[in-house]
Design a protein around this motif. Sequence first.
Motif, PDB file in Angstrom:
ATOM      1  N   HIS A  53      -1.580  -1.344 -11.743  1.00  0.00           N
ATOM      2  CA  HIS A  53      -1.888  -2.279 -10.669  1.00  0.00           C
ATOM      3  C   HIS A  53      -0.686  -2.554  -9.782  1.00  0.00           C
ATOM      4  CE1 HIS A  53      -5.773  -2.974 -12.349  1.00  0.00           C
ATOM      5  NE2 HIS A  53      -5.242  -3.254 -13.507  1.00  0.00           N
ATOM      6  N   HIS A  54       0.501  -2.134 -10.192  1.00  0.00           N
ATOM      7  CA  HIS A  54       1.685  -2.451  -9.407  1.00  0.00           C
ATOM      8  C   HIS A  54       1.654  -1.736  -8.057  1.00  0.00           C
ATOM      9  CE1 HIS A  54       5.223   0.097  -8.548  1.00  0.00           C
ATOM     10  NE2 HIS A  54       4.695   0.944  -9.388  1.00  0.00           N
ATOM     11  N   LYS A  55       0.971  -0.596  -7.955  1.00  0.00           N
ATOM     12  CA  LYS A  55       0.849   0.089  -6.665  1.00  0.00           C
ATOM     13  C   LYS A  55      -0.003  -0.732  -5.695  1.00  0.00           C
ATOM     14  CE  LYS A  55       0.630   4.393  -9.033  1.00  0.00           C
ATOM     15  NZ  LYS A  55      -0.250   5.452  -9.378  1.00  0.00           N
ATOM     16  N   GLU A  62       6.388  -4.383   2.721  1.00  0.00           N
ATOM     17  CA  GLU A  62       6.957  -3.211   2.037  1.00  0.00           C
ATOM     18  C   GLU A  62       6.336  -1.922   2.574  1.00  0.00           C
ATOM     19  OE1 GLU A  62       6.059  -4.220  -1.968  1.00  0.00           O
ATOM     20  OE2 GLU A  62       7.913  -5.350  -2.253  1.00  0.00           O
ATOM     21  N   ILE A  63       5.038  -1.960   2.796  1.00  0.00           N
ATOM     22  CA  ILE A  63       4.354  -0.786   3.349  1.00  0.00           C
ATOM     23  C   ILE A  63       4.888  -0.481   4.749  1.00  0.00           C
ATOM     24  CG2 ILE A  63       2.124   0.108   4.144  1.00  0.00           C
ATOM     25  CD1 ILE A  63       0.850  -1.571   1.876  1.00  0.00           C
ATOM     26  N   LEU A  64       5.076  -1.530   5.539  1.00  0.00           N
ATOM     27  CA  LEU A  64       5.603  -1.363   6.894  1.00  0.00           C
ATOM     28  C   LEU A  64       6.995  -0.745   6.871  1.00  0.00           C
ATOM     29  CD1 LEU A  64       5.266  -1.890   9.943  1.00  0.00           C
ATOM     30  CD2 LEU A  64       6.320  -4.131   9.533  1.00  0.00           C
ATOM     31  N   LYS A  65       7.839  -1.232   5.979  1.00  0.00           N
ATOM     32  CA  LYS A  65       9.199  -0.697   5.880  1.00  0.00           C
ATOM     33  C   LYS A  65       9.191   0.770   5.462  1.00  0.00           C
ATOM     34  CE  LYS A  65      11.433  -5.094   4.843  1.00  0.00           C
ATOM     35  NZ  LYS A  65      12.095  -5.903   3.820  1.00  0.00           N
ATOM     36  N   LYS A  66       8.298   1.118   4.553  1.00  0.00           N
ATOM     37  CA  LYS A  66       8.203   2.522   4.119  1.00  0.00           C
ATOM     38  C   LYS A  66       7.713   3.421   5.249  1.00  0.00           C
ATOM     39  CE  LYS A  66       7.539   1.729  -0.786  1.00  0.00           C
ATOM     40  NZ  LYS A  66       6.624   1.881  -1.932  1.00  0.00           N
ATOM     41  N   ARG A  67       6.746   2.946   6.020  1.00  0.00           N
ATOM     42  CA  ARG A  67       6.241   3.739   7.143  1.00  0.00           C
ATOM     43  C   ARG A  67       7.342   3.965   8.177  1.00  0.00           C
ATOM     44  NH1 ARG A  67       1.060   1.841   9.908  1.00  0.00           N
ATOM     45  NH2 ARG A  67       1.400   3.853  10.899  1.00  0.00           N
ATOM     46  N   TYR A  68       8.141   2.936   8.415  1.00  0.00           N
ATOM     47  CA  TYR A  68       9.245   3.066   9.365  1.00  0.00           C
ATOM     48  C   TYR A  68      10.303   4.032   8.829  1.00  0.00           C
ATOM     49  CZ  TYR A  68      13.192   1.877  12.356  1.00  0.00           C
ATOM     50  OH  TYR A  68      14.252   1.947  13.210  1.00  0.00           O
ATOM     51  N   ALA A  69      10.590   3.921   7.543  1.00  0.00           N
ATOM     52  CA  ALA A  69      11.590   4.804   6.935  1.00  0.00           C
ATOM     53  C   ALA A  69      11.145   6.269   6.968  1.00  0.00           C
ATOM     54  CB  ALA A  69      11.855   4.370   5.496  1.00  0.00           C
ATOM     55  N   PHE A  78       7.486  -1.047  14.799  1.00  0.00           N
ATOM     56  CA  PHE A  78       7.913  -1.761  13.598  1.00  0.00           C
ATOM     57  C   PHE A  78       8.144  -3.237  13.897  1.00  0.00           C
ATOM     58  CE2 PHE A  78      11.430  -3.419  11.009  1.00  0.00           C
ATOM     59  CZ  PHE A  78      10.890  -3.292   9.729  1.00  0.00           C
ATOM     60  N   GLU A  79       8.894  -3.521  14.949  1.00  0.00           N
ATOM     61  CA  GLU A  79       9.205  -4.907  15.305  1.00  0.00           C
ATOM     62  C   GLU A  79       7.936  -5.682  15.682  1.00  0.00           C
ATOM     63  OE1 GLU A  79      12.005  -6.476  14.879  1.00  0.00           O
ATOM     64  OE2 GLU A  79      13.102  -4.681  14.274  1.00  0.00           O
ATOM     65  N   GLU A  80       7.024  -5.047  16.393  1.00  0.00           N
ATOM     66  CA  GLU A  80       5.797  -5.702  16.809  1.00  0.00           C
ATOM     67  C   GLU A  80       4.931  -6.047  15.607  1.00  0.00           C
ATOM     68  OE1 GLU A  80       1.839  -4.472  19.303  1.00  0.00           O
ATOM     69  OE2 GLU A  80       3.769  -3.685  19.985  1.00  0.00           O
ATOM     70  N   ILE A  81       4.767  -5.092  14.713  1.00  0.00           N
ATOM     71  CA  ILE A  81       3.934  -5.329  13.519  1.00  0.00           C
ATOM     72  C   ILE A  81       4.609  -6.361  12.615  1.00  0.00           C
ATOM     73  CG2 ILE A  81       2.933  -4.254  11.469  1.00  0.00           C
ATOM     74  CD1 ILE A  81       2.743  -1.649  13.110  1.00  0.00           C
ATOM     75  N   LYS A  82       5.927  -6.279  12.493  1.00  0.00           N
ATOM     76  CA  LYS A  82       6.671  -7.239  11.685  1.00  0.00           C
ATOM     77  C   LYS A  82       6.471  -8.659  12.214  1.00  0.00           C
ATOM     78  CE  LYS A  82      11.412  -8.310  10.331  1.00  0.00           C
ATOM     79  NZ  LYS A  82      12.810  -7.906  10.497  1.00  0.00           N
ATOM     80  N   LYS A  83       6.503  -8.808  13.527  1.00  0.00           N
ATOM     81  CA  LYS A  83       6.295 -10.114  14.157  1.00  0.00           C
ATOM     82  C   LYS A  83       4.879 -10.627  13.843  1.00  0.00           C
ATOM     83  CE  LYS A  83       7.760  -9.861  18.274  1.00  0.00           C
ATOM     84  NZ  LYS A  83       7.886  -9.806  19.741  1.00  0.00           N
TER      85      LYS A  83
END
Length: 87
Positions: A53-55, A62-69, A78-83
């Motif tokens: 279940h940890h996935k 975290e998902i957003l950061k991984k997609r950006y990376a 990234f900045e828009e979605i983060k906001k």
Amino acid sequence: MGPEHFGWGGWWLFPVVMPIVMVVVLGILIYFVFGRGGPRPPWSNDFDGSSSHHKDSESAMEILKKRYARGEITREEFEEIKKDLQS
């Protein structure tokens, strides 16, 4: 019916069916031991001993950061979605 059948009754079927049953049982046993990558129960989906279940509990940030990376989204996206996530 001739005299050769009097002593057997329905038991003549046993030597015909039993090898087939044994092959099926052996096939199922081989699948459960080797087909799943090792001797573990079929309901066990985790490979490192942790919960599967940890996935699912990964946060949106975290998902957003991984997609950006990975380069799937630009810095502006990234900045828009983060906001949006923080509001």
